[in-house]
Write a protein that holds these residues in place. Sequence first.
Motif, mmCIF file in Angstrom:
data_model
loop_
_atom_site.group_PDB
_atom_site.id
_atom_site.type_symbol
_atom_site.label_atom_id
_atom_site.label_comp_id
_atom_site.label_asym_id
_atom_site.label_seq_id
_atom_site.Cartn_x
_atom_site.Cartn_y
_atom_site.Cartn_z
ATOM 1 N N ILE A 54 8.841 -11.491 -9.552
ATOM 2 C CA ILE A 54 7.540 -12.678 -8.666
ATOM 3 C C ILE A 54 5.861 -12.050 -8.670
ATOM 4 C CG2 ILE A 54 6.625 -12.554 -6.004
ATOM 5 C CD1 ILE A 54 9.392 -12.015 -5.463
ATOM 6 N N ASP A 55 5.960 -10.951 -8.817
ATOM 7 C CA ASP A 55 4.100 -10.504 -8.699
ATOM 8 C C ASP A 55 3.867 -11.624 -10.503
ATOM 9 O OD1 ASP A 55 2.219 -8.533 -8.413
ATOM 10 O OD2 ASP A 55 2.167 -7.808 -10.607
ATOM 11 N N VAL A 56 3.968 -10.785 -11.531
ATOM 12 C CA VAL A 56 3.576 -11.553 -12.362
ATOM 13 C C VAL A 56 3.435 -12.805 -12.495
ATOM 14 C CG1 VAL A 56 4.495 -11.444 -15.137
ATOM 15 C CG2 VAL A 56 4.510 -9.310 -14.459
ATOM 16 N N PRO A 57 4.074 -13.282 -12.196
ATOM 17 C CA PRO A 57 3.766 -15.001 -12.335
ATOM 18 C C PRO A 57 2.567 -15.522 -11.685
ATOM 19 C CG PRO A 57 6.215 -14.909 -12.574
ATOM 20 C CD PRO A 57 5.971 -13.826 -12.728
ATOM 21 N N LEU A 58 2.401 -14.384 -9.895
ATOM 22 C CA LEU A 58 1.473 -15.189 -9.332
ATOM 23 C C LEU A 58 0.010 -14.540 -9.988
ATOM 24 C CD1 LEU A 58 2.716 -13.339 -6.104
ATOM 25 C CD2 LEU A 58 2.144 -15.714 -6.786
ATOM 26 N N ASN A 59 0.479 -14.292 -10.835
ATOM 27 C CA ASN A 59 -0.949 -13.367 -11.491
ATOM 28 C C ASN A 59 -1.787 -14.689 -12.593
ATOM 29 O OD1 ASN A 59 -1.608 -10.603 -11.280
ATOM 30 N ND2 ASN A 59 0.734 -11.164 -11.591
ATOM 31 N N VAL A 82 -0.371 -7.560 3.296
ATOM 32 C CA VAL A 82 0.082 -5.713 2.578
ATOM 33 C C VAL A 82 0.385 -5.284 5.146
ATOM 34 C CG1 VAL A 82 -1.985 -4.974 3.224
ATOM 35 C CG2 VAL A 82 -0.564 -3.972 1.947
ATOM 36 N N ILE A 83 -0.066 -6.265 5.481
ATOM 37 C CA ILE A 83 0.090 -5.917 7.023
ATOM 38 C C ILE A 83 1.984 -5.879 6.677
ATOM 39 C CG2 ILE A 83 -0.068 -6.584 9.577
ATOM 40 C CD1 ILE A 83 -3.243 -7.108 8.707
ATOM 41 N N GLY A 84 2.337 -7.580 6.358
ATOM 42 C CA GLY A 84 3.858 -7.386 6.051
ATOM 43 C C GLY A 84 4.506 -6.839 5.923
ATOM 44 N N VAL A 85 3.920 -5.778 4.907
ATOM 45 C CA VAL A 85 4.249 -4.852 4.173
ATOM 46 C C VAL A 85 4.952 -3.723 5.201
ATOM 47 C CG1 VAL A 85 4.530 -3.699 2.622
ATOM 48 C CG2 VAL A 85 4.166 -5.958 1.500
ATOM 49 N N PHE A 86 3.936 -3.075 5.444
ATOM 50 C CA PHE A 86 3.797 -2.096 6.523
ATOM 51 C C PHE A 86 4.913 -2.171 8.149
ATOM 52 C CE2 PHE A 86 -0.705 -0.536 4.759
ATOM 53 C CZ PHE A 86 0.533 -0.370 3.566
ATOM 54 N N ALA A 87 4.446 -3.559 7.903
ATOM 55 C CA ALA A 87 5.877 -4.012 9.597
ATOM 56 C C ALA A 87 6.550 -4.144 9.651
ATOM 57 C CB ALA A 87 4.642 -5.503 10.325
ATOM 58 N N LEU A 88 7.212 -4.723 7.802
ATOM 59 C CA LEU A 88 8.926 -5.170 7.546
ATOM 60 C C LEU A 88 9.580 -3.452 7.467
ATOM 61 C CD1 LEU A 88 11.205 -6.691 7.770
ATOM 62 C CD2 LEU A 88 10.491 -7.153 4.881
ATOM 63 N N LEU A 89 8.487 -2.889 7.004
ATOM 64 C CA LEU A 89 9.182 -0.759 6.855
ATOM 65 C C LEU A 89 8.974 -0.562 8.041
ATOM 66 C CD1 LEU A 89 6.707 0.092 3.415
ATOM 67 C CD2 LEU A 89 9.394 -0.210 2.990
ATOM 68 N N ASN A 90 8.538 -0.698 8.448
ATOM 69 C CA ASN A 90 8.591 -0.309 10.230
ATOM 70 C C ASN A 90 10.141 -0.629 10.964
ATOM 71 O OD1 ASN A 90 7.365 1.631 11.949
ATOM 72 N ND2 ASN A 90 6.911 0.218 12.955
ATOM 73 N N VAL A 91 10.328 -2.259 10.711
ATOM 74 C CA VAL A 91 11.734 -1.833 11.097
ATOM 75 C C VAL A 91 13.010 -3.043 10.264
ATOM 76 C CG1 VAL A 91 10.275 -3.318 13.231
ATOM 77 C CG2 VAL A 91 11.107 -4.564 11.017
ATOM 78 N N LEU A 92 13.004 -2.396 8.773
ATOM 79 C CA LEU A 92 13.544 -3.051 8.052
ATOM 80 C C LEU A 92 14.857 -1.960 8.564
ATOM 81 C CD1 LEU A 92 14.112 -4.234 4.750
ATOM 82 C CD2 LEU A 92 13.462 -2.199 3.378
ATOM 83 N N PRO A 93 15.937 -2.807 8.883
ATOM 84 C CA PRO A 93 17.571 -2.052 8.501
ATOM 85 C C PRO A 93 18.267 -1.996 7.091
ATOM 86 C CG PRO A 93 17.808 -4.545 8.578
ATOM 87 C CD PRO A 93 15.969 -4.263 8.741
ATOM 88 N N PRO A 94 18.897 -1.000 6.922
ATOM 89 C CA PRO A 94 20.227 -0.871 5.785
ATOM 90 C C PRO A 94 20.779 -2.533 5.716
ATOM 91 C CG PRO A 94 20.620 0.357 7.304
ATOM 92 C CD PRO A 94 19.091 -0.150 7.981
ATOM 93 N N ALA A 95 20.140 -2.351 3.780
ATOM 94 C CA ALA A 95 21.317 -2.910 3.193
ATOM 95 C C ALA A 95 21.245 -4.574 3.725
ATOM 96 C CB ALA A 95 22.837 -2.312 3.402
ATOM 97 N N ALA A 104 9.488 -7.202 -0.827
ATOM 98 C CA ALA A 104 9.422 -7.660 -2.063
ATOM 99 C C ALA A 104 8.469 -8.582 -2.908
ATOM 100 C CB ALA A 104 10.608 -7.540 -3.096
ATOM 101 N N ALA A 105 8.603 -10.051 -1.716
ATOM 102 C CA ALA A 105 7.803 -10.477 -2.612
ATOM 103 C C ALA A 105 6.540 -10.642 -1.576
ATOM 104 C CB ALA A 105 8.390 -11.519 -1.114
ATOM 105 N N LEU A 106 6.497 -10.440 -0.183
ATOM 106 C CA LEU A 106 5.150 -9.687 0.588
ATOM 107 C C LEU A 106 3.841 -9.067 -0.264
ATOM 108 C CD1 LEU A 106 6.321 -9.426 3.906
ATOM 109 C CD2 LEU A 106 4.633 -11.024 3.123
ATOM 110 N N GLY A 107 5.020 -7.922 -0.612
ATOM 111 C CA GLY A 107 4.353 -6.784 -1.276
ATOM 112 C C GLY A 107 3.242 -7.214 -2.624
#
Length: 172
Positions: A54-59, A82-95, A104-107
């Motif tokens: 996702i990152d490379v084409p966005l450049n 990046v706020i979305g990344v951190f917030a999602l990491l805080n509640v991300l369930p396994p699998a 990954a897209a937000l990052g």
Amino acid sequence: HRLAGHTDFRIFELAIWLHSLAQSLVWVFIPIILLQIGYSIQNILVYYLIFNVIDVPLNFFVAYVMRKIGARKVLIIGVVSVIGVFALLNVLPPANWTLLVILAALGAVYDTFFWISHIYIFTEINREKGLDLGATTGALEAVRKLANIIGPITGAVLLIVVGKSSLLISSI
């Protein structure tokens, strides 16, 4: 020294330092956090593969977006991402592959939109104010490097002493 009293540049430097510090508190620990949540090494590698796909084409796309809505709005989109990344990491369930792809897209949006637009804004500040691009680039890079050194050390202490949630909240 021409930069010593230049308010716009100093404010920009401070903003980049604070941002670099906040993101470096967490960014280096994303694989560890994903492991703690329950993702395997293979899952984490796939996460980074998705991030880069996702990152490379966005450049190549970000210049178009900056022309359409402006560099400051693109920078804001990067910060919100990046706020979305951190917030999602805080509640991300396994699998949960859907949320891992969103993470990954937000990052990738953050990585591309924030860093490219901030360089553009930095160059414009230098051009408009007639500042020496070499000197200001050196100062900005020193500011970012200092934050990138302090951030992971501080992040490790926060992660160990107070836990993942406190680390992510302090970064936001």
